[in-house]
Scaffold this active site. Structure first.
Site, PDB file in Angstrom:
ATOM      1  N   GLY A  87     -34.704  52.964 -16.582  1.00 21.91           N
ATOM      2  CA  GLY A  87     -34.316  52.943 -15.176  1.00 21.91           C
ATOM      3  C   GLY A  87     -33.113  53.849 -14.945  1.00 21.91           C
ATOM      4  O   GLY A  87     -33.117  54.712 -14.057  1.00 21.91           O
ATOM      5  N   ASP A  95     -34.754  46.559 -26.572  1.00 22.78           N
ATOM      6  CA  ASP A  95     -36.212  46.408 -26.722  1.00 22.78           C
ATOM      7  C   ASP A  95     -36.858  47.486 -27.597  1.00 22.78           C
ATOM      8  O   ASP A  95     -37.986  47.329 -28.022  1.00 22.78           O
ATOM      9  CB  ASP A  95     -36.896  46.471 -25.350  1.00 22.78           C
ATOM     10  CG  ASP A  95     -36.539  45.282 -24.482  1.00 22.78           C
ATOM     11  OD1 ASP A  95     -35.934  44.332 -24.998  1.00 22.78           O
ATOM     12  OD2 ASP A  95     -36.867  45.325 -23.278  1.00 22.78           O
ATOM     13  N   GLU A 119     -16.531  55.292 -55.590  1.00 21.54           N
ATOM     14  CA  GLU A 119     -15.986  54.872 -56.897  1.00 21.54           C
ATOM     15  C   GLU A 119     -15.852  56.013 -57.898  1.00 21.54           C
ATOM     16  O   GLU A 119     -14.966  55.984 -58.753  1.00 21.54           O
ATOM     17  CB  GLU A 119     -16.825  53.733 -57.497  1.00 21.54           C
ATOM     18  CG  GLU A 119     -18.260  54.099 -57.773  1.00 21.54           C
ATOM     19  CD  GLU A 119     -19.082  52.936 -58.342  1.00 21.54           C
ATOM     20  OE1 GLU A 119     -18.490  51.927 -58.748  1.00 21.54           O
ATOM     21  OE2 GLU A 119     -20.322  53.052 -58.363  1.00 21.54           O
TER      22      GLU A 119
HETATM   23  P1  ADP Z   1     -32.288  50.080 -17.294  1.00 22.68           P
HETATM   24  O1  ADP Z   1     -31.514  51.373 -17.299  1.00 22.68           O
HETATM   25  O2  ADP Z   1     -31.775  49.143 -18.332  1.00 22.68           O
HETATM   26  O3  ADP Z   1     -33.769  50.340 -17.358  1.00 22.68           O
HETATM   27  P2  ADP Z   1     -32.463  49.463 -14.445  1.00 22.68           P
HETATM   28  O4  ADP Z   1     -33.905  49.797 -14.342  1.00 22.68           O
HETATM   29  O5  ADP Z   1     -32.000  48.236 -13.777  1.00 22.68           O
HETATM   30  O6  ADP Z   1     -31.942  49.337 -15.943  1.00 22.68           O
HETATM   31  O7  ADP Z   1     -31.640  50.708 -13.852  1.00 22.68           O
HETATM   32  C1  ADP Z   1     -30.232  50.727 -13.858  1.00 22.68           C
HETATM   33  C2  ADP Z   1     -29.690  51.474 -12.683  1.00 22.68           C
HETATM   34  O8  ADP Z   1     -30.128  52.829 -12.683  1.00 22.68           O
HETATM   35  C3  ADP Z   1     -30.127  50.969 -11.328  1.00 22.68           C
HETATM   36  O9  ADP Z   1     -29.418  49.845 -10.928  1.00 22.68           O
HETATM   37  C4  ADP Z   1     -29.789  52.152 -10.455  1.00 22.68           C
HETATM   38  O10 ADP Z   1     -28.403  52.241 -10.223  1.00 22.68           O
HETATM   39  C5  ADP Z   1     -30.193  53.310 -11.348  1.00 22.68           C
HETATM   40  N1  ADP Z   1     -31.564  53.724 -11.017  1.00 22.68           N
HETATM   41  C6  ADP Z   1     -32.716  53.247 -11.504  1.00 22.68           C
HETATM   42  N2  ADP Z   1     -33.767  53.886 -10.930  1.00 22.68           N
HETATM   43  C7  ADP Z   1     -33.271  54.764 -10.047  1.00 22.68           C
HETATM   44  C8  ADP Z   1     -33.829  55.741  -9.147  1.00 22.68           C
HETATM   45  N3  ADP Z   1     -35.154  55.921  -9.035  1.00 22.68           N
HETATM   46  N4  ADP Z   1     -32.979  56.487  -8.420  1.00 22.68           N
HETATM   47  C9  ADP Z   1     -31.664  56.325  -8.526  1.00 22.68           C
HETATM   48  N5  ADP Z   1     -31.077  55.433  -9.351  1.00 22.68           N
HETATM   49  C10 ADP Z   1     -31.856  54.667 -10.107  1.00 22.68           C
END
Ligand code: ADP
Length: 748
Positions: free
Chosen positions: A121, A167, A630
Site C-alpha cells: 500500500g 507477511d 578468534e
Molecule cells: P501497507 O503499506 O502496510 O500495505 P496500507 O495499505 O495501509 O499499508 O498503506 C499505507 C499508507 O500508504 C496509506 O495509509 C496511505 O497513506 C498510503 N497509500 C496507500 N495507497 C495509496 C494510494 N493509492 N495513493 C496514495 N497513498 C496511498
C-alpha cells in the site's frame, strides 16, 4: 529482476543533496535498521537526511514532521522493534490536496529523493506521488506556493522502496523486512506449545498472521514439525476436515504425542469461505475426541527485538537504497530493493506492487497455480516437502535400498533436523534409513542402526546432534574399514551432514575410492557449520543460530555497559573464517571488526585508538565495541587488543573483553536454519535416490546460492576454497565490511 554492481558512496560525494526517509503502513521489526542505514549512508556521503515522522502524514504536517536526522538520532535503535519515527495510515495523502501540501513541504526543504519503508500500500502511494510530482510542482508554482526556481531545481522525485511487511508477501523478492523476526516469535510459541501439548497428548490450533500470504504459516509449520497447515494459496479440497482428522490420527498412531495445526488468518476454502480457528478446533475435537485448544498469536508476531537477519538485511538494503538515490541523476524508474538468496536485487516498483496486488484476485478466481508461481520456488518447495513429511503413511523402513545418514565435523545447530528430514523423506520414498553414530569413527566401526519415523520425531527443536559427531578425518588406512562397513550394511547411498572436516573426509574418499568397492556409492555432503565456511553454499546450517547468539550477547553487553564509559572487545568463534565476527559486528552495531581475511596492521590499530579517543573526547561517546574473530591474528589477541585500548584510553573508559565461546554451537536452531536444513536435505535425498536408480555414484555438495538449491561435485567445490584457512576463496559477505564502516562508525 536485475542484478547490478553496487554503486559507491564516498565521503562528500553527495554534498548538497537531500534525502527523506519514512516508514509507513503496518510496522515491522527491522524498519529501524533500514532507517538507520539510509540516514547514516547519506551522512557519510555528505548529504542531508531527513526523517519524516508518522508515515506520509509527516510530509503533510510539515514542521517537526520532517526532521533533520543526525548520526546520534539513529543511535541505539538497531535492536528495537517497530519504528522509532512512527507509522501511520494517512487518508489525506491519498487526496490531491494532501499530496500538494506534502510536495510543497519536501521542496521547501530541498528533498527530492525518498526512501519509503512499507508494505505494498505504501509503495503504491509512493509511486502515485512520484508519478504526479511534475504536475504537483507545476500546480504549486502556479499557486506561488513554491518559486519557479524551486520548480526547476526539482524536476523529478527519485524514489526507492524497501518492503517492510511481516507477511513476506512482496512478489519478486525472497524476504521482506520483519518476516524473519515474526517467524522467530511464531517458532518460539510453537516450540513452547509443542512441549505442553505433548505432555497432555493434546491438539492445538495455532493461528498466525498473513491475510493473503501463507508464508508465515507454511514456514512455521515446516520448521516447527507441525501436522497440518491451512494457507490462502493452497485452499483445501471439499471434505478437508475429514482428511485432516485422518492425517492427525495417522500421526498419533505413528507415535506422535501432540498434534499442531497451523492456520493462516486469511485461510479459505476453495469456495472462498474463511476457515476459522474455532471451526478447526471443533472439527478435531468432535471427530477425534481429543482435547483441542486454540492459540491466536496476534500482535506478538510484530513485536519484540528484531532477529539478526532483520538487522543485517535491512541495514544492507538501507545502504543500497540511499546509495542508489544519491547517485541517481537521470530518469531512472522507482525501484524496490530486496533479496534473492544472499544477493541484493532491485526490481521495478510498479511491477512488484502490481504482481503483489494481483494475488488476492487470483486466489478469488481459483487460479492457484499462478499464485504459487508468484510465490516462488522456496514457497513451492516448502509446500511440497510439508505434504510429504507431515503425513506418515509409511512409518517403518520399506524394503528399498538402504541410505545411511551421519554427521561429521564440529557440532552445528540444525544437524538434527537435517537428519530427521532425511529419515522421514527416505521412509516416505520407500528407502530403509540407517543412522550412523559418531561420524567416520562410528562408520568404520559399523556403529549404525535402522531408524524409524518415530525414532526421529521431535528432532526439530533439539540443538546438538543425537547421532553424535566427531571432528575425526579418516586416515587412508581407515578407508578399508569404512568401505567394508558400508558393504556389510548394504548401504547404497550416504548423506554426510557436517562441516569442514566432513568435506575433507569426503574429498579423501572421492580421491581414493577406486580401490574400495564399498565407497563406490553416491555420497552427498550437506553443509552444517556455524562458521559458515563451506564451499558451494552461501549459507551453512547453524550459522544463523550462532549469529543470533553472538548478537544477543552484544545486546546484553551493551546494556551492561550503559551506565558507564566502556570499551569492549568481543571474541567470536569462526576459526579463520570471519563470518560470525563480521556479521555479528555488522548486525550488533560494532564500530570495528577484526578478521583474519583483512590483515590487522599497526597503522590500522593506531587509527582505531586515535578514533576511539577522539570519539570519547569530542563526540560524547560512552561505549565502543570491537568484535574480533578468534583467529584474526595470532599476535593481536583479544587480550592484546583490549590492553592497547585500555592503555591508550588513559582512564577515559574501562576496557573489558568477552569470549562468547561454545554457546555459539548450542541452542535450538532458528527458523532460517531449520528451513535451510530441510530444503538442502530434501535436495540431497532426491539426488541420492536418482543416483541409486541410475546406478551412478557421484559425490556432490548441496548448497544454497542466490536463493536456489545447487549441486556441485566435490572436486569442483574444493577448487574454490582457501584450504590453508579452511574457508571459501570468495566470501559473499566480506564486502559488507565497508558498509559497516559507513553505517556503524561515525566519521571523526
Ligand atoms: P501497507 O503499506 O502496510 O500495505 P496500507 O495499505 O495501509 O499499508 O498503506 C499505507 C499508507 O500508504 C496509506 O495509509 C496511505 O497513506 C498510503 N497509500 C496507500 N495507497 C495509496 C494510494 N493509492 N495513493 C496514495 N497513498 C496511498
Amino acid at each position: 529482476m536485475q542484478s547490478f554492481p553496487t554503486p559507491e558512496v564516498w565521503p562528500g560525494s553527495a554534498a548538497g543533496k537531500t534525502i527523506g526517509v519514512l516508514t509507513s503502513g503496518g510496522d515491522a521489526q527491522g524498519m529501524n535498521a533500514a532507517l538507520r542505514a539510509a540516514v547514516r549512508t547519506a551522512l557519510f556521503a555528505g548529504a542531508r537526511p531527513y526523517a519524516i515522522m508518522e508515515g506520509y502524514q509527516g510530509m503533510i504536517d510539515g514542521g517537526d514532521g520532517i526532521r533533520p536526522f543526525a548520526w546520534e538520532d539513529a543511535a541505539g535503535i538497531l535492536n528495537r522493534g517497530g519504528t522509532v519515527i512512527g507509522t501511520f495510515r494517512s487518508k489525506e495523502f491519498e487526496t490531491r490536496p494532501g499530496m500538494l501540501t506534502a510536495a510543497a513541504n519536501l521542496v521547501n526543504r530541498g528533498i527530492d529523493r525518498l526512501v519509503v519503508i512499507g508494505g505494498d500500500g505504501s509503495l503504491t502511494g509512493l509511486n502515485q506521488f512520484a508519478t504526479q510530482w511534475p504536475s504537483l510542482l507545476d500546480e504549486l508554482a502556479a499557486a506561488q506556493r513554491i518559486t519557479t526556481e524551486q520548480r526547476a531545481a526539482h524536476p523529478r522525485l527519485a524514489f526507492a522502496g524497501l518492503v517492510g511487511s511481516i507477511d513476506n508477501d512482496m512478489v519478486g523478492t525472497d524476504t521482506t523486512i520483519g518476516a524473519d523476526s515474526a517467524l522467530h516469535r511464531i517458532q518460539e510459541a510453537i516450540d513452547a506449545i509443542s512441549s505442553t501439548a505433548a505432555s497432555h497428548q493434546r491438539c492445538f490450533v495455532v493461528e498466525v498472521m498473513g491475510r493473503n500470504c501463507g508464508y508465515l504459516a507454511l514456514s512455521a509449520a515446516v520448521s516447527g514439525g507441525c501436522d497440518y497447515v491451512l494457507v490462502p494459496e493452497l485452499p483445501p479440497a471439499d471434505g478437508w476436515e475429514q482428511a485432516m482428522c485422518e492425517q492427525l490420527h495417522r500421526s498419533r498412531a505413528a507415535g506422535r504425542k501432540e498434534s499442531i495445526v497451523i492456520l493462516a488468518e486469511g485461510a479459505r476454502t476453495r469456495s472462498g469461505d474463511p476457515i476459522s480457528a474455532e471451526h478447526v478446533r471443533a472439527t478435531i475435537e468432535s471427530t477425534l475426541h481429543e482435547d483441542t485448544r486454540v492459540t491466536i498469536l496476534g500482535h506478538v508476531q510484530r513485536g519484540g527485538t528484531p532477529s539478526v537477519y532483520d538487522r543485517w538485511a535491512p541495514t544492507w538494503l538501507g545502504y543500497e537504497a540511499a546509495t542508489y538515490l544519491l547517485n541517481s541523476t537521470s530518469d531512472e524508474p522507482g525501484v524496490v530493493f530486496g533479496f534473492r538468496g544472499e544477493n541484493v536485487i532491485r526490481v521495478p516498483l510498479v511491477q512488484a506492487v502490481a504482481d503483489t496486488r494481483s494475488v488476492p484476485e487470483l486466489i478469488a478466481k481459483g487460479r492457484y497455480d499462478e499464485v504459487l508461481a508468484l510465490r516462488g520456488n522456496e514457497f513451492q518447495a516448502l509446500a511440497r516437502i510439508f505434504c510429504e513429511v507431515s503425513d506418515p503413511r509409511q512409518t517403518v523402513a520399506a524394503a528399498g535400498p538402504r541410505i545411511a545418514v551421519m554427521h561429521a565435523g564440529a557440532l552445528s545447530p540444525g544437524m538434527n533436523i537435517a537428519a530427521k528430514t532425511a529419515v522421514w523423506l527416505g521412509i516416505s520414498r520407500g528407502y530403509t534409513m540407517v543412522g550412523v553414530q559418531d561420524g567416520f569413527l562410528g562408520l568404520a566401526a559399523g556403529n549404525m542402526a535402522e531408524l524409524t519415523w518415530k525414532d526421529v520425531d521431535g528432532w526439530n527443536q533439539a540443538g546438538g546432534a543425537v547421532l553424535g559427531t566427531r571432528r575425526h578425518i579418516p586416515e587412508i588406512e581407515e578407508l578399508y574399514a569404512i568401505s567394508r562397513s558400508l558393504e556389510e550394511n548394504h548401504i547404497a547411498g550416504l548423506l554426510v551432514i557436517g562441516g569442514w572436516n566432513a568435506y575433507e573426509s569426503v574429498e579423501l574418499i572421492n580421491n581414493e575410492r577406486s580401490r574400495y568397492p564399498g565407497l563406490q556409492i553416491p555420497i552427498l555432503c550437506v553443509p552444517a557449520a556455524i562458521d559458515n565456511n563451506l564451499p558451494s553454499t552461501a549459507m551453512s546450517i547453524g550459522a544463523d543460530t550462532a549469529l543470533n547468539v553472538v548478537v544477543d550477547c552484544i545486546d546484553k553487553v551493551k546494556m551492561s555497559a550503559s551506565a558507564s564509559q566502556r570499551c569492549f572487545v568481543i571474541e567470536t568463534m569462526g576459526r579463520d573464517c570471519g563470518y560470525l565476527a563480521l556479521m555479528g559486528g555488522f548486525a550488533g552495531g560494532a564500530e570495528q571488526v577484526y578478521l583474519n581475511e583483512t590483515r590487522i596492521t599497526l597503522e590500522d590499530l593506531r587509527a582505531d585508538l586515535t578514533w576511539v579517543r577522539n570519539s570519547f573526547d569530542h563526540h560524547g561517546r560512552s561505549f565502543f565495541l570491537a568484535v574480533r574473530n578468534e583467529c584474526a591474528n595470532p599476535n593481536y589477541t583479544t587480550d592484546v587488543l583490549a590492553r592497547l585500548f585500555d592503555e591508550e584510553g588513559q582512564g577515559r573508559y574501562d576496557t573489558r573483553t568477552l569470549t562468547i565461546g561454545h554457546i555459539q554451537q548450542g541452542g535450538s536452531p532458528t527458523p532460517a536454519d531449520r528451513l535451510l536444513a530441510i530444503r538442502l536435505t530434501d535436495a540431497a535425498m532426491t539426488t541420492v535416490a536418482e543416483q541409486i536408480s541410475a546406478n551412478d555414484k557421484v559425490i556432490y555438495c548441496v548448497g544454497s546460492q542466490g536463493g536456489d538449491v545447487v549441486m556441485t561435485e566435490i572436486n569442483e567445490a574444493m577448487k574454490h576454497v582457501d584450504s590453508l584457512h579452511q574457508r571459501p576463496s570468495e566470501e559473499w559477505w566480506l564486502p559488507l565490511k565497508s558498509v559497516l564502516d559507513c553505517v556503524n562508525r561515525e566519521r571523526a
